[in-house]
Design an enzyme around this catalytic site. Sequence first.
Site, PDB file in Angstrom:
ATOM      1  N   GLU A   1     -57.709 -80.134 -71.011  1.00 26.91           N
ATOM      2  CA  GLU A   1     -56.694 -79.313 -71.691  1.00 26.91           C
ATOM      3  C   GLU A   1     -56.489 -77.929 -71.102  1.00 26.91           C
ATOM      4  O   GLU A   1     -55.855 -77.072 -71.739  1.00 26.91           O
ATOM      5  CB  GLU A   1     -56.980 -79.219 -73.191  1.00 26.91           C
ATOM      6  CG  GLU A   1     -56.885 -80.553 -73.912  1.00 26.91           C
ATOM      7  CD  GLU A   1     -57.039 -80.451 -75.418  1.00 26.91           C
ATOM      8  OE1 GLU A   1     -57.374 -79.374 -75.924  1.00 26.91           O
ATOM      9  OE2 GLU A   1     -56.812 -81.474 -76.100  1.00 26.91           O
ATOM     10  N   ASP A   2     -56.946 -77.663 -69.893  1.00 28.99           N
ATOM     11  CA  ASP A   2     -56.737 -76.329 -69.330  1.00 28.99           C
ATOM     12  C   ASP A   2     -55.271 -76.082 -68.973  1.00 28.99           C
ATOM     13  O   ASP A   2     -54.814 -74.925 -69.001  1.00 28.99           O
ATOM     14  CB  ASP A   2     -57.617 -76.142 -68.098  1.00 28.99           C
ATOM     15  CG  ASP A   2     -59.071 -75.916 -68.478  1.00 28.99           C
ATOM     16  OD1 ASP A   2     -59.394 -76.037 -69.677  1.00 28.99           O
ATOM     17  OD2 ASP A   2     -59.891 -75.628 -67.588  1.00 28.99           O
TER      18      ASP A   2
END
Length: 864
Positions: free
Chosen positions: A449-450
């Site tokens: 999820e970066d």
Amino acid sequence: MAHTLHRVALGSGWSLFEAGTRIEDAVAVKSVPSVVHIDLVEAHRIPDPFIGFNELEVQWVAERRWTYRTTIRRPDVREGTRVALVFEGLDTFAEVRLNGRSILKSENMFLSHRCDVTELVKPNVDNELHIEFDSALLRGREIEKEHPEYRFLSVASIPGENGRVGVRKAQYHWGWDWGPVLMTAGPWRPVWLETYQSRISDMWFDIEVSMDHKVAFGKIFIQSEGSSQSVKVEATLDGTVVFEHEVHTGADGLSIVDVKFGEPITFETYMGSANACAENPKLWYPRGYGSQPLYQIRAKLHDDGGLLDEILKNIGIRRAELVQDKDEIGECFYFRVNGVDIFAAGSNWIPADNFLPRITEQKYRDWLQLAVEGRQNMVRVWGGGIYEDEKFYDICDELGIMVWQDFMFACASYPTYPEMLASIEDEARCNLRRLRHHPSIVLYAGNNEDYQMQEMWKLDYVKEDKDPQSWLNSTFPARYIYEKLLPDITAEEVPNVAYWPSSPFSKGEICNDLTIGDVHQWNGNQEKYQAYERIGGRFNSEFGLEAFPALQTIKAFVPESADLHPRSAVMDFHNKAEGHERRIGLYQAENFRPVVSLEAFIYLTQVSQSEAMYFAYKPWRRQYGEKRHCGGALVWQINDCWPCTSWALVDYYLRKKPAYYTIARCLAPIAAGVQREYRDWSVMHARPAKTTKWKFWVASMRLDPLEAQVELRFLSIKTGKDLKPVWRKTCTIVPNGTTVILGGETQNEKEEPHVLAARVFVDGLCVARDTDWPQPLKYHSFAERGLNVTKSGNTLRVSTEKPVKALVVEETDGVKFGDNCLDVVPGDEQTIEIKQGDVDVGRLIWRYLGCEEGMRFTQREAKI
């Protein structure tokens, strides 16, 4: 005479003390591996952090410096023998001292270390070994201040602790939306004392499978240190030797002194005259699509005196591909193994405990066996945890569970100063080399999820910019890690495994593109779970719904009986999800009638989770069969790291929630599906649409077509009577895909509420069934169902006079059921196999919609 490598575990004889305190005040350490919290709980210095509010009482532990101490004796060995200390994992800022001399400094939890101590270990005395651990919490804060040129940004952790992104430590230790804040320190993996003259430092493989899958060919590489004459390699399958070969290692072996700084000897062992080649090899398949044969490869290092060292690894031969072809929707995303398309169905995996040394091989097996029994064939090792122990992947290899492996980055914008990049490279190579022989690992992903964080914080990201150096100077420098550093290292170390920059990620404008790549579907608009069919993507790598754990689990962490109600402070404290009260309350209000007791509330949260998974897995599996529109579904999550309310299918004590069984039925080799189209009743203010379309299909995992008899009934919820004639047909079910059977419409203004009940028979045996109920369930009365349960041997038989929704038999420790959470309709008796333990029907508690408070009854009184 040769001196064979000898390895001794330094597991006992340790003590623990806080920096600045007297050694006399140290506590005994039961065993190493360990972390500080385990030893302080054992010594009664702190309370169990998993109970009540005790997590708050132990926060001080994270701010102190701690030392583990033991003594070692120099082994009695011949001249020329090397002595080494091996540290498989130190959490996290650690300095190792031997007799007061510093021999190692480490700042990365994910690295292993070898220290040559041949000249430092004194003979005939106790040698003092200390491992000093600094506070990762405080060091993280310092690192953030030391690098003001970077924006240390993080979410999903505790407020204000952005310092975690500068520390190479399991990120969930800072707290997550399903876990506590427990900052550990300690020798979290084994410590060894080794003596040897020569040793095998690694063995790896480059074996490819031909396109027709009839030949496997490649090389076996063995890396050694010290002087030796030859290495013998032997491969066996099911106890039978399939090849063996011996080659000279050469005269120019490296000494142990040169190992750290020089280039180790690498040599290749060929099977046959040129390359390793096995005709018609036994191929490794994911569970449900074939068998999982594992070849045992053993290498033995020799000199004139005999055996010096040996190493053994199991490998599976397979060809794994990530398929991403353009289609009418966008671009597909699914896995193909040995030419067979795979619907990757399973779960996300988080570390199974906040105190990692507690996770034994047996616990790994228990968890992964649950996944297999739930018909799951993939787990995703999430990027905020750890690269798991070797045993985890061994068991996945054995059981046929594919692994999607994240690198350890999660929900943040990570810095890229030179020391950080060097540490990340060491970490990646260390773990890729440790894991590269496992056939179960089919994908490496750069992070969790970066890229969502990049979008949320509007950090620089220009897809057309292909200059990695420019990324380092942007506000999103971590792009360099995920699109340059990690893919390059992965290509070097494991060239036959696919790499994916992130999860989620797409080649489109946003990372959560439903037409390309993988998605994390967390439904930010809080749409109803009945809408999962249309909000899924090409590969759904995260989604889920929270549910309370079993009552026994709740009682384990709620110390006061007065707090045993759904909205007590301690109950909320053991649910770390932001806004969980609103989320759970919303789904309860939308779908079910209100209840009073804690037991009934637990049941309804679990039914809502079960229903949500049903509305996700069932249509997504159908979409897989429809031109591979959906390549997989990995629920968040299968497990917990502490006792709590979370998205887990199975709680911390391995107690299953009903959704576990619902997903298993959706993933059966042959699965029936019947479903009305979704209509949002709240938008229409509870006024039903005049007509509702429905469809009936069969999904098959079988690789050959089969003949089946299919059946569809229309049953009144109120009376249990058939409202229309039963529809039956014999048809051919297509292999590894979806067969559409029938479609139709419900005249909602003319027809009374009814259940669509489908069954599939093969050779006269019912192999699949499904039901579809008019939504929402709260609008229907489930009184006086006429449910009947009897026990016959190791089987519970269930029948009913009127349709029953979500019949759950309360499970007790020591008893194992083959199924649960059933929808039951008249004329279709179902069974629950008692697979383990003895069941007294009179002591069981049963619940279903309309009977949420539960009922206990004897076999003679089994009619409700």
